[in-house]
Design a protein around this motif. Structure first.
Motif, mmCIF file in Angstrom:
data_model
loop_
_atom_site.group_PDB
_atom_site.id
_atom_site.type_symbol
_atom_site.label_atom_id
_atom_site.label_comp_id
_atom_site.label_asym_id
_atom_site.label_seq_id
_atom_site.Cartn_x
_atom_site.Cartn_y
_atom_site.Cartn_z
ATOM 1 N N ASP A 189 47.888 60.774 32.288
ATOM 2 C CA ASP A 189 46.926 61.025 33.483
ATOM 3 C C ASP A 189 46.222 59.771 33.807
ATOM 4 O OD1 ASP A 189 47.900 63.392 33.631
ATOM 5 O OD2 ASP A 189 45.888 64.372 32.856
ATOM 6 N N ALA A 190 45.900 58.885 33.017
ATOM 7 C CA ALA A 190 45.492 57.549 33.303
ATOM 8 C C ALA A 190 46.278 56.433 33.784
ATOM 9 C CB ALA A 190 44.632 57.199 32.176
ATOM 10 N N LEU A 191 47.564 56.583 33.829
ATOM 11 C CA LEU A 191 48.657 55.512 34.047
ATOM 12 C C LEU A 191 48.614 54.732 35.149
ATOM 13 C CD1 LEU A 191 51.909 57.075 32.609
ATOM 14 C CD2 LEU A 191 50.376 55.238 31.678
ATOM 15 N N VAL A 192 48.213 55.622 36.254
ATOM 16 C CA VAL A 192 47.695 55.096 37.790
ATOM 17 C C VAL A 192 46.702 54.041 37.728
ATOM 18 C CG1 VAL A 192 47.207 55.435 40.096
ATOM 19 C CG2 VAL A 192 49.102 56.999 39.038
ATOM 20 N N ALA A 193 45.604 54.416 36.953
ATOM 21 C CA ALA A 193 44.402 53.572 36.682
ATOM 22 C C ALA A 193 44.773 52.563 35.765
ATOM 23 C CB ALA A 193 43.370 54.641 35.971
ATOM 24 N N MET A 194 45.699 52.772 34.899
ATOM 25 C CA MET A 194 46.175 51.442 33.907
ATOM 26 C C MET A 194 46.753 50.342 34.878
ATOM 27 S SD MET A 194 47.457 53.172 30.502
ATOM 28 C CE MET A 194 46.596 54.486 29.669
ATOM 29 N N ALA A 195 47.634 50.897 35.575
ATOM 30 C CA ALA A 195 48.300 50.071 36.374
ATOM 31 C C ALA A 195 47.453 49.256 37.335
ATOM 32 C CB ALA A 195 49.290 50.765 37.328
ATOM 33 N N LYS A 196 46.337 49.900 38.189
ATOM 34 C CA LYS A 196 45.451 49.181 38.855
ATOM 35 C C LYS A 196 44.753 48.122 37.979
ATOM 36 C CE LYS A 196 42.797 51.069 41.734
ATOM 37 N NZ LYS A 196 42.062 52.133 42.417
ATOM 38 N N ALA A 197 44.320 48.393 36.828
ATOM 39 C CA ALA A 197 43.463 47.404 35.981
ATOM 40 C C ALA A 197 44.444 46.344 35.561
ATOM 41 C CB ALA A 197 42.925 48.262 34.724
ATOM 42 N N SER A 198 45.766 46.682 35.337
ATOM 43 C CA SER A 198 46.598 45.830 34.811
ATOM 44 C C SER A 198 47.087 44.691 35.954
ATOM 45 C CB SER A 198 47.987 46.334 34.438
ATOM 46 O OG SER A 198 49.002 45.454 34.375
ATOM 47 N N ARG A 199 46.853 44.998 37.071
ATOM 48 C CA ARG A 199 47.305 44.379 38.271
ATOM 49 C C ARG A 199 46.183 43.627 38.678
ATOM 50 N NH1 ARG A 199 46.481 45.179 43.454
ATOM 51 N NH2 ARG A 199 47.632 44.073 45.126
ATOM 52 N N ALA A 200 45.029 43.881 38.677
ATOM 53 C CA ALA A 200 43.738 43.360 38.807
ATOM 54 C C ALA A 200 43.593 42.188 37.582
ATOM 55 C CB ALA A 200 42.405 44.211 38.690
ATOM 56 N N TYR A 201 43.806 42.534 36.345
ATOM 57 C CA TYR A 201 43.576 41.629 35.404
ATOM 58 C C TYR A 201 44.935 40.291 35.479
ATOM 59 C CZ TYR A 201 42.974 39.340 30.894
ATOM 60 O OH TYR A 201 42.777 38.557 29.785
ATOM 61 N N SER A 202 45.827 40.733 35.890
ATOM 62 C CA SER A 202 47.014 39.624 36.427
ATOM 63 C C SER A 202 46.681 38.671 37.389
ATOM 64 C CB SER A 202 48.425 40.459 36.604
ATOM 65 O OG SER A 202 48.663 41.328 35.241
ATOM 66 N N LEU A 203 46.247 39.231 38.328
ATOM 67 C CA LEU A 203 45.553 38.641 39.513
ATOM 68 C C LEU A 203 44.456 37.540 39.161
ATOM 69 C CD1 LEU A 203 45.852 40.874 42.557
ATOM 70 C CD2 LEU A 203 47.163 38.778 42.057
ATOM 71 N N PHE A 204 43.575 38.018 38.122
ATOM 72 C CA PHE A 204 42.375 37.193 37.739
ATOM 73 C C PHE A 204 43.192 36.184 36.599
ATOM 74 C CE2 PHE A 204 40.223 36.465 33.428
ATOM 75 C CZ PHE A 204 39.130 35.558 34.054
ATOM 76 N N LEU A 205 44.078 36.517 35.924
ATOM 77 C CA LEU A 205 44.828 35.313 35.231
ATOM 78 C C LEU A 205 45.571 34.226 35.963
ATOM 79 C CD1 LEU A 205 46.162 37.435 32.039
ATOM 80 C CD2 LEU A 205 44.099 35.875 32.016
ATOM 81 N N VAL A 206 46.342 34.741 37.030
ATOM 82 C CA VAL A 206 46.843 33.751 37.946
ATOM 83 C C VAL A 206 45.753 32.854 38.511
ATOM 84 C CG1 VAL A 206 48.193 33.542 39.965
ATOM 85 C CG2 VAL A 206 48.999 35.205 38.075
ATOM 86 N N LEU A 207 44.583 33.416 39.062
ATOM 87 C CA LEU A 207 43.684 32.646 39.476
ATOM 88 C C LEU A 207 43.084 31.564 38.648
ATOM 89 C CD1 LEU A 207 42.224 31.997 42.310
ATOM 90 C CD2 LEU A 207 40.625 33.525 41.692
ATOM 91 N N GLN A 208 42.867 32.193 37.429
ATOM 92 C CA GLN A 208 42.177 31.404 36.126
ATOM 93 C C GLN A 208 43.136 30.164 36.013
ATOM 94 O OE1 GLN A 208 41.655 33.184 32.544
ATOM 95 N NE2 GLN A 208 39.741 31.906 32.162
#
Length: 110
Positions: A38-57
């Motif tokens: 049930d949390a997979l959609v929220a996990m995908a959003k968190a994963s995308r957000a963290y990936s964008l943070f890493l790319v910017l960093q």
């Protein structure tokens, strides 16, 4: 930079949302497997957000590293503007996630 802080905050907050959702579902009687699913959609959003943070960093760190070795001040300025443009593009695209917990106000978003 301020943009990095905002992207880090969003990624961390979305990860907390995932943990809270799983915890609430398990405490509410769901199996761990069902809570996870049930949390997979929220996990995908968190994963995308963290990936964008890493790319910017990594983009910003790469500019700093190259600045010391190969780039002149004008090239650094252009690359820093590009990094800001990248961050602001994604911030505008996902604006709701930055406004959701009040970290950023609607006035700041304008």
């Amino acid at each position: 930079s301020t943009l990095l802080v905002a992207f880090r905050h969003r990624a961390a907050r979305l990860l907390v949302v995932v943990a809270q959702q799983i915890n609430d579902d398990v405490m509410g009687g769901k199996s761990m497997q069902q809570a996870w699913n049930d949390a997979l959609v929220a996990m995908a959003k968190a994963s995308r957000a963290y990936s964008l943070f890493l790319v910017l960093q990594d983009f910003c760190l790469g500019i700093q590293e190259e600045q010391r070795q190969h780039l002149g001040p004008k090239e650094v300025d252009v690359l820093l503007d590009l990094a800001k443009l990248f961050a602001l593009y994604w911030m505008e695209k996902d604006l709701g996630e930055f406004l959701e917990d009040g970290f950023m106000t609607s006035k700041q978003a304008k």
